[in-house]
Design a protein around this motif. Structure first.
Motif, mmCIF file in Angstrom:
data_model
loop_
_atom_site.group_PDB
_atom_site.id
_atom_site.type_symbol
_atom_site.label_atom_id
_atom_site.label_comp_id
_atom_site.label_asym_id
_atom_site.label_seq_id
_atom_site.Cartn_x
_atom_site.Cartn_y
_atom_site.Cartn_z
ATOM 1 N N GLU A 213 12.105 -0.394 -8.133
ATOM 2 C CA GLU A 213 11.295 0.829 -8.249
ATOM 3 C C GLU A 213 10.722 0.955 -9.655
ATOM 4 O O GLU A 213 9.557 1.341 -9.827
ATOM 5 C CB GLU A 213 12.139 2.060 -7.905
ATOM 6 C CG GLU A 213 12.490 2.166 -6.429
ATOM 7 C CD GLU A 213 13.261 3.441 -6.122
ATOM 8 O OE1 GLU A 213 13.405 4.288 -7.037
ATOM 9 O OE2 GLU A 213 13.723 3.592 -4.977
ATOM 10 N N GLU A 214 11.528 0.610 -10.647
ATOM 11 C CA GLU A 214 11.051 0.660 -12.038
ATOM 12 C C GLU A 214 9.948 -0.361 -12.264
ATOM 13 O O GLU A 214 8.959 -0.091 -12.952
ATOM 14 C CB GLU A 214 12.215 0.418 -12.999
ATOM 15 C CG GLU A 214 13.212 1.562 -13.084
ATOM 16 C CD GLU A 214 14.210 1.594 -11.924
ATOM 17 O OE1 GLU A 214 14.091 0.759 -10.990
ATOM 18 O OE2 GLU A 214 15.108 2.462 -11.946
ATOM 19 N N LEU A 215 10.120 -1.554 -11.667
ATOM 20 C CA LEU A 215 9.080 -2.583 -11.790
ATOM 21 C C LEU A 215 7.793 -2.127 -11.120
ATOM 22 O O LEU A 215 6.691 -2.275 -11.683
ATOM 23 C CB LEU A 215 9.564 -3.896 -11.161
ATOM 24 C CG LEU A 215 8.515 -5.007 -11.049
ATOM 25 C CD1 LEU A 215 7.951 -5.390 -12.412
ATOM 26 C CD2 LEU A 215 9.099 -6.233 -10.347
ATOM 27 N N GLU A 216 7.916 -1.564 -9.919
ATOM 28 C CA GLU A 216 6.727 -1.094 -9.211
ATOM 29 C C GLU A 216 5.983 -0.039 -10.028
ATOM 30 O O GLU A 216 4.755 -0.064 -10.119
ATOM 31 C CB GLU A 216 7.127 -0.530 -7.845
ATOM 32 C CG GLU A 216 5.948 -0.154 -6.962
ATOM 33 C CD GLU A 216 6.375 0.276 -5.559
ATOM 34 O OE1 GLU A 216 5.637 1.088 -4.953
ATOM 35 O OE2 GLU A 216 7.432 -0.184 -5.078
ATOM 36 N N GLN A 217 6.735 0.870 -10.644
ATOM 37 C CA GLN A 217 6.106 1.903 -11.456
ATOM 38 C C GLN A 217 5.405 1.304 -12.674
ATOM 39 O O GLN A 217 4.303 1.725 -13.041
ATOM 40 C CB GLN A 217 7.153 2.923 -11.908
ATOM 41 C CG GLN A 217 6.584 4.118 -12.666
ATOM 42 C CD GLN A 217 5.539 4.887 -11.879
ATOM 43 O OE1 GLN A 217 5.678 5.103 -10.680
ATOM 44 N NE2 GLN A 217 4.461 5.298 -12.555
ATOM 45 N N ALA A 218 6.034 0.303 -13.286
ATOM 46 C CA ALA A 218 5.420 -0.364 -14.439
ATOM 47 C C ALA A 218 4.107 -1.045 -14.038
ATOM 48 O O ALA A 218 3.136 -1.060 -14.809
ATOM 49 C CB ALA A 218 6.385 -1.388 -15.036
ATOM 50 N N ALA B 201 5.509 -5.576 -21.309
ATOM 51 C CA ALA B 201 6.778 -4.944 -20.943
ATOM 52 C C ALA B 201 7.730 -6.035 -20.465
ATOM 53 O O ALA B 201 7.296 -7.104 -20.031
ATOM 54 C CB ALA B 201 6.581 -3.894 -19.844
ATOM 55 N N VAL B 202 9.025 -5.754 -20.557
ATOM 56 C CA VAL B 202 10.055 -6.655 -20.042
ATOM 57 C C VAL B 202 10.892 -5.861 -19.053
ATOM 58 O O VAL B 202 11.416 -4.792 -19.385
ATOM 59 C CB VAL B 202 10.947 -7.208 -21.171
ATOM 60 C CG1 VAL B 202 12.006 -8.137 -20.596
ATOM 61 C CG2 VAL B 202 10.103 -7.938 -22.221
ATOM 62 N N SER C 293 0.842 -1.208 0.000
ATOM 63 C CA SER C 293 0.000 0.000 0.000
ATOM 64 C C SER C 293 0.873 1.252 0.000
ATOM 65 O O SER C 293 1.776 1.387 0.821
ATOM 66 C CB SER C 293 -0.915 0.024 1.230
ATOM 67 O OG SER C 293 -1.773 -1.104 1.238
ATOM 68 N N ARG C 294 0.604 2.139 -0.943
ATOM 69 C CA ARG C 294 1.232 3.455 -0.996
ATOM 70 C C ARG C 294 0.127 4.509 -0.857
ATOM 71 O O ARG C 294 -1.037 4.183 -0.643
ATOM 72 C CB ARG C 294 1.978 3.641 -2.314
ATOM 73 C CG ARG C 294 3.032 2.588 -2.609
ATOM 74 C CD ARG C 294 4.232 2.704 -1.725
ATOM 75 N NE ARG C 294 5.335 1.901 -2.220
ATOM 76 C CZ ARG C 294 6.264 1.362 -1.453
ATOM 77 N NH1 ARG C 294 6.211 1.527 -0.132
ATOM 78 N NH2 ARG C 294 7.256 0.649 -1.967
ATOM 79 N N ASP C 295 0.496 5.782 -1.020
ATOM 80 C CA ASP C 295 -0.473 6.866 -0.831
ATOM 81 C C ASP C 295 -1.693 6.731 -1.732
ATOM 82 O O ASP C 295 -2.825 6.897 -1.295
ATOM 83 C CB ASP C 295 0.194 8.220 -1.080
ATOM 84 C CG ASP C 295 1.142 8.593 0.044
ATOM 85 O OD1 ASP C 295 1.008 8.005 1.138
ATOM 86 O OD2 ASP C 295 2.005 9.459 -0.164
ATOM 87 N N ARG D 113 -0.369 0.039 -14.772
ATOM 88 C CA ARG D 113 -1.288 -0.939 -15.357
ATOM 89 C C ARG D 113 -2.398 -1.362 -14.399
ATOM 90 O O ARG D 113 -3.238 -2.198 -14.749
ATOM 91 C CB ARG D 113 -0.491 -2.159 -15.834
ATOM 92 C CG ARG D 113 0.392 -1.822 -17.032
ATOM 93 C CD ARG D 113 1.483 -2.847 -17.268
ATOM 94 N NE ARG D 113 2.216 -2.551 -18.509
ATOM 95 C CZ ARG D 113 3.207 -1.662 -18.599
ATOM 96 N NH1 ARG D 113 3.594 -0.979 -17.514
ATOM 97 N NH2 ARG D 113 3.813 -1.453 -19.745
ATOM 98 N N LEU D 114 -2.410 -0.801 -13.194
ATOM 99 C CA LEU D 114 -3.485 -1.107 -12.249
ATOM 100 C C LEU D 114 -4.759 -0.353 -12.627
ATOM 101 O O LEU D 114 -4.689 0.804 -13.051
ATOM 102 C CB LEU D 114 -3.087 -0.705 -10.828
ATOM 103 C CG LEU D 114 -2.014 -1.515 -10.103
ATOM 104 C CD1 LEU D 114 -1.797 -0.937 -8.712
ATOM 105 C CD2 LEU D 114 -2.396 -2.985 -10.015
ATOM 106 N N PRO D 115 -5.911 -0.961 -12.443
ATOM 107 C CA PRO D 115 -7.159 -0.235 -12.703
ATOM 108 C C PRO D 115 -7.456 0.772 -11.590
ATOM 109 O O PRO D 115 -6.965 0.638 -10.464
ATOM 110 C CB PRO D 115 -8.217 -1.341 -12.711
ATOM 111 C CG PRO D 115 -7.646 -2.413 -11.846
ATOM 112 C CD PRO D 115 -6.153 -2.367 -12.045
#
Length: 303
Positions: A166-171, A153-154, A54-56, A175-177
């Protein structure tokens, strides 16, 4: 001028792959807490476990799954495969995880199970890239795999070293609804403390025994009593044969005592209070190939 609040996002992310590619390690490091047990032994993860980040303005619910494998026909192996394969449907993002430049028939089998016309984005996560001696081999490998499946994405990472997470989390966030959080922001998993304690004990067994006792070991918490000063927990470690029991107990009980000490320390860290842990070993012949026994141990509970 006040900033408009960011749109809330929430969704289910499935992490799938063959055994021992680092799925549980990845989830634990993304969340920042140990939710799923780990070891170097394949098939350490047996259940589908949800870990919650969970983030902000977003919440990711990760489904850490057992490694998808072939050629083993015990009921336990079938239950583990069903738990993993079921994670491919009804999720918002699928992450297929592979081990650096390795590509095995087991990876090919996982790839064949991915939806041919995916409704959810499918990411390829290439783990353990820190172990590559020649990084120039990575790009041709990514290109070859991208030609075999329409990955959205790869992302190359090192789950253990926390490289590129961090890059994976952003990717994943992208893509989250949109939607409200499913869980309280301080909740880390959907599993009970009893389940987590049993998994901690099993982790210590697997790490202690190496190849001496096969994976036909399970743990059942039989007593959980919270007292004013400490929590008393009694758990049975199930094995299938008398010889396995002897190995697990060790010379004059030394091995089971060491397992108990290590498990108690981790459980105390988990529940943040003192624990008195009682362990014993039970022989339950054929439990890993007995559907009724597996149900009693929670291997096919509805998720």
């Amino acid at each position: 001028m006040t900033e408009s609040p960011k749109t809330s996002r929430c969704g289910l992310v499935a992490i799938v792959g063959r055994p021992n590619v680092g799925k549980s390690t990845l989830m634990n490091h993304l969340i920042g807490q140990k939710v799923s047990i780990t070891s170097r032994k394949p098939q350490t993860t047996r259940h589908r476990i949800h870990g919650i980040l969970s983030r902000d303005h977003y919440q990711m619910v990760f489904a850490d799954t057992p490694g998808i494998h072939t050629g083993q026909e015990r009921a336990l192996n079938r239950a583990m495969n069903e738990a993993a394969i079921s994670a491919l449907s009804g999720v918002d993002v699928i992450c297929m995880m592979v081990d650096a430049l390795k590509w095995t028939p087991a990876d090919e089998h996982v790839l064949s199970l991915l939806p041919q016309k995916p409704e959810a984005p499918v990411l390829l996560i290439i783990n353990k890239v820190d172990n590559l001696d020649d990084k120039s081999q990575l790009l041709p490998h990514i290109q070859a795999l991208s030609e075999r499946y329409p990955f959205d994405a790869v992302v190359p990472v090192s789950a253990l070293r926390e490289k590129n997470l961090e890059e994976l989390e952003q990717a994943l966030v992208e893509r989250l609804p949109e939607g409200d959080f499913w869980y309280d922001e301080d909740q880390l998993t959907d599993r009970s403390l009893r389940f987590m304690a049993a998994e901690i004990i099993r982790e210590k067994v697997v790490r202690q025994l190496g190849q001496e006792v096969p994976h036909q070991v399970s743990v059942e918490v039989e007593l959980w009593e919270d007292g004013p000063r400490l929590t008393e927990i009694s758990a049975a470690i199930l094995v299938e044969r008398r010889g396995q029991k002897k190995i697990l107990i060790g010379d004059k009980g030394a091995r089971i005592k060491q397992i108990g000490t290590q498990a108690r320390e981790d459980i105390e860290h988990l529940i943040e209070r003192k624990v008195m842990l009682n362990l014993w070993v039970k022989i339950k012949e054929g439990w890993s190939d007995d559907a009724r026994a597996l149900r009693s141990l929670g291997y096919d509970e509805p998720r």
